[in-house]
Design a protein around this motif. Structure first.
Motif, short mmCIF file in Angstrom:
data_model
loop_
_atom_site.label_atom_id
_atom_site.label_comp_id
_atom_site.label_asym_id
_atom_site.label_seq_id
_atom_site.Cartn_x
_atom_site.Cartn_y
_atom_site.Cartn_z
N SER A 41 39.60 39.69 40.35
CA SER A 41 39.05 40.13 39.27
C SER A 41 39.18 41.78 39.19
N ARG A 80 33.49 42.00 38.97
CA ARG A 80 33.23 40.62 38.29
C ARG A 80 33.31 39.49 38.86
N VAL A 82 34.71 35.50 39.57
CA VAL A 82 36.22 34.66 38.99
C VAL A 82 35.36 33.44 38.66
#
Ligand code: FES
Length: 106
Positions: A41, A80, A82
């Motif tokens: 990410s 972020r 996954v």
């Protein structure tokens, strides 16, 4: 449900990349099977080419680490998560159940 490979072809400590869209990485972490989106990410590295340590995989590009159980990064530079996907074994064949199909995206 997508057949991935025979269980014997995914030994402990190994990973296989499934060419779905987006691609998914299936890991054998000391006998437990996990699947997460293959693309880091942070940028575009393939997590199936990363280093597996316990339930964590380290990205090969900038060393962010992801928890295979949750898809969450455990350190920078990734921020972020996954997606995680369910994995089952039937008749010694590893099967992948896409989160999008099951409505259980993490
Ligand atoms: S691409 Fe994975 S940490 Fe940068």
């Amino acid at each position: 449900m997508i057949p991935v490979c025979r269980l014997e072809d995914l030994p402990a400590g190994e990973a296989v990349r499934v060419e779905t869209s987006p691609p998914i990485a299936v890991f054998n972490a000391d006998g437990e099977l996990y699947a997460i989106d293959d693309t880091c990410s942070h940028q575009d590295a393939s997590l199936s080419e990363g280093w597996l340590e316990g339930c964590l995989v380290e990205c090969p590009l900038h060393a962010a680490s992801f928890d295979l159980r949750t898809g969450r990064p455990t350190c920078l530079p990734a921020r972020r998560p996954v997606r995680t996907h369910r994995v089952t074994v039937e008749d010694d064949v590893v099967h992948l159940h896409l989160a999008a199909e099951e409505g259980t995206a993490a």
